[in-house]
Enzyme design. Structure first.
Site, PDB file in Angstrom:
ATOM      1  CG  ASP A   1      -9.433   0.444  -2.472  1.00 61.44           C
ATOM      2  OD1 ASP A   1      -9.079   1.593  -2.775  1.00 61.44           O
ATOM      3  OD2 ASP A   1      -9.082  -0.586  -3.080  1.00 61.44           O
TER       4      ASP A   1
HETATM    5  N1  URA Z   1      -4.289  -1.677  -3.236  1.00 61.25           N
HETATM    6  C1  URA Z   1      -5.627  -1.698  -3.458  1.00 61.25           C
HETATM    7  O1  URA Z   1      -6.094  -2.287  -4.425  1.00 61.25           O
HETATM    8  N2  URA Z   1      -6.411  -1.075  -2.573  1.00 61.25           N
HETATM    9  C2  URA Z   1      -5.954  -0.438  -1.481  1.00 61.25           C
HETATM   10  O2  URA Z   1      -6.739   0.115  -0.693  1.00 61.25           O
HETATM   11  C3  URA Z   1      -4.565  -0.418  -1.265  1.00 61.25           C
HETATM   12  C4  URA Z   1      -3.750  -1.048  -2.159  1.00 61.25           C
END
Ligand code: URA
Length: 229
Positions: free
Chosen positions: A101
């Site tokens: 993310d």
């Molecule tokens: N889990 C999440 O919530 N975000 C990520 O970027 C990776 C794993």
């Protein structure tokens, strides 16, 4: 692979420069002059440029320490992208093997080898991903059991596969997941009524984020790291 792509990959030249060389009759395939950029060549063909034999182009594999605020996408209208941080020829040919993310940090793998990235990311290969998280509220002891049992995420039909949760502090934990659902770690905590404030990926399989890499820096993977996936 197309001849122009083959030449661009093995020389580092742009497609435009390669086109010029083809038109200048500088390229031979198995001894025959070749001008067609779309000619299909394989490892069995011998390609020469100005009479110099070309090495068969090798796939590229990188790890990056992704900074916060950078998106794991090929392009984005408003935010910097992981690919824009890669100052290598034809960086746009790389793709991300397992996104993070925008607000998450840590290990991101980049490659132009589609089969390899499939192995790194496909649930069938069950590659462990290790994250450290900080949360808004204290993490109760029984969250460890909930992660182990599997958690039903909002909008899904099947609970998550057993995951490992280790408490590192009141609002801090290490999580190991063996699958890669959309926003998985944040949604697992959300399902328990908590909120992830920071998320950092430490490793994918046995590939650990190199602690010498500052945020935004990257390095090629070693042969052992490549072979581990
Ligand atoms: N889990 C999440 O919530 N975000 C990520 O970027 C990776 C794993």
């Amino acid at each position: 692979m197309r001849l122009d792509k083959y030449l661009a990959k093995s020389t580092g030249l742009s497609r435009k420069e390669v086109k010029r060389l083809l038109h200048a009759d500088e390229v031979r395939v198995n001894g025959e002059r070749e001008r067609d950029p779309s000619r299909h060549v394989t490892e069995a063909d011998q390609v020469t440029l100005d009479e110099r034999p070309m090495e068969h182009p090798q796939p590229r594999y990188l790890m990056m320490n992704k900074p916060e605020g950078v998106v794991c996408a090929a392009d984005d209208p408003t935010h910097p992208t992981v690919l824009a941080l890669v100052e290598l020829p034809r960086a746009e040919e790389l793709h991300i093997a397992g996104r993070l993310d925008i607000d998450a940090t840590g290990l991101v793998l980049l490659t132009d080898d589609g089969k390899w990235s499939h192995r790194a990311t496909s649930p069938r290969h069950k590659t462990d991903k290790v994250y450290t998280v900080t949360t808004a509220d204290p993490i109760p002891e029984d969250a460890v059991i909930a992660f182990k049992k599997g958690i039903m995420l909002n909008g899904e039909h099947f609970p998550t596969k057993p995951a490992d949760l280790k408490l590192l502090g009141t609002c801090e934990a290490r999580v190991v997941v063996h699958e890669g659902r959309y926003h998985q770690v944040k949604r697992m905590f959300a399902a328990l009524g908590n909120r992830v404030l920071s998320l950092h990926r430490e490793s994918i399989g046995s590939i650990e984020l190199d602690e010498d890499l500052f945020p935004g820096e990257y390095r090629p993977l070693t042969d052992a790291e490549i072979a581990s996936i």
